[in-house]
Design an enzyme around this catalytic site. Structure first.
Site, mmCIF file in Angstrom:
data_model
loop_
_atom_site.group_PDB
_atom_site.id
_atom_site.type_symbol
_atom_site.label_atom_id
_atom_site.label_comp_id
_atom_site.label_asym_id
_atom_site.label_seq_id
_atom_site.Cartn_x
_atom_site.Cartn_y
_atom_site.Cartn_z
ATOM 1 N N SER A 165 9.761 3.055 -19.847
ATOM 2 C CA SER A 165 9.838 2.491 -18.356
ATOM 3 C C SER A 165 11.043 2.888 -17.355
ATOM 4 C CB SER A 165 9.588 1.014 -18.592
ATOM 5 O OG SER A 165 9.469 0.661 -17.339
ATOM 6 N N ASP A 260 -3.528 2.771 -18.909
ATOM 7 C CA ASP A 260 -3.029 1.474 -17.871
ATOM 8 C C ASP A 260 -3.247 2.222 -16.378
ATOM 9 O OD1 ASP A 260 -0.553 2.722 -17.510
ATOM 10 O OD2 ASP A 260 0.509 1.031 -18.357
#
Length: 314
Positions: A165, A260
């Site tokens: 991330s 996602d």
């Protein structure tokens, strides 16, 4: 008059404010009963510390050199810690599976320390690791800031970066910088692992709108005065006059994404890298769900994702 190390605010177990910088370092732990991994916390400056992990070394493996990975955790530039239990457990399992040394960086967080503080801290940690190249244990007598595990077991021909991330975003920016600036001792980064890299890239997908809005919120909190705002070169590698991805400072790269809202953003980053003319080896892993390897490491998906990333290390 208050002493320089006085605690001026304490809300246990969440917040403790001191007049001087303080790292809540743990005593070294040798031979973890579950994994056999040893670890210790090492301050490398007044602002940065690292947790170093060493896999179990059997008698016949003594003298064997191991890959070195510098790990940068995620969580929006403003949350969590390298010492958090779930990151700690995750790294222990990675170390066991990859048979590698891992240096996990505890960097300064926003909003107390706005970006680019975290970028600078992680670069400092990487340079500290590189400073061990060519040393032997006799160097420890005169260099108290050096670590014997890295000296004795680290293979600087197999130096990797690894982040997830926002940690992957930091790794990306380190690779850009490493393509322009030399590491100490002439050390080269062999490869990097980017899990769910955090970028702000405009897409035409409605599915990405929610993720883009969330990403923008974290970016504004972490770097409110970022030159160029959401098109800052550190967060948007596809921006006009963006960074030269062709000069990425590694020869191997594993990029992981999941199905996602951020998938389209990652695909645009991969496309930009491929079109840049970068000559390295690109490996893309597409998974069903994110963060299983961190929060659900005992599930089959978590184990598969861990094996996928550790198999990249060679």
């Amino acid at each position: 008059m208050a002493s320089s190390d006085e605690t001026i605010f304490d809300l246990p177990p969440y917040i403790r404010s001191r007049k001087t910088p303080f790292f809540p370092l743990c005593f070294p732990s040798l031979n973890d009963p579950e994994t056999g991994v040893s670890w210790k916390d090492v301050p490398i400056s007044s602002q940065v510390s690292v947790r170093i992990y060493l896999p179990k070394i059997t008698d016949h493996e003594k003298g064997e050199k191991l890959p070195i990975l510098v790990y940068v955790h995620g969580a929006g530039f403003c949350l969590e810690s390298a010492f958090k239990s779930f990151f700690h457990t995750y790294v222990k399992h990675f170390v066991t599976e990859a048979k590698a040394i891992v240096v996990s960086v505890e960097f300064r967080l926003a909003p107390e320390h706005h970006l680019p503080s975290a970028y600078e801290d992680c670069w400092e940690a990487l340079q500290w690791v590189a400073s061990h190249v060519g040393l032997d244990t006799s160097s420890l007598k005169t260099s108290i800031d050096k670590d014997p595990w890295i000296i004795n077991y680290g293979d600087f021909e197999r130096l990797y970066l690894w982040g997830d991330s926002t940690g992957a975003n930091i790794v990306h920016n380190i690779l850009i910088r490493a393509g322009k600036e030399k590491l100490k001792g002439g050390v080269k980064i062999l490869g990097a692992i980017l899990y769910y890299p955090y970028f702000l890239i405009r897409t035409s997908s409605k599915q990405s709108d929610y993720m883009e809005n969330e990403y923008r919120s974290y970016w504004k909190l972490a770097y409110p005065n970022a030159p160029g705002g959401n098109d800052n070169l550190m967060i948007n590698p596809t921006a006009e006059n963006g960074p030269d991805l062709r000069g990425y400072g590694c020869s191997r790269l594993l990029v992981s994404m999941v199905a996602d809202e951020a998938r389209d953003i990652t695909l645009l980053y991969i496309d930009a890298l491929e079109r840049s003319g970068w000559k390295g080896e690109l490996d893309v892993a597409d998974f069903e769900g994110d963060y299983f390897e961190i929060f659900s490491p005992d599930t089959e998906l978590g184990k598969n994702k861990l094996r996928r990333s550790t198999s990249f290390i060679r």
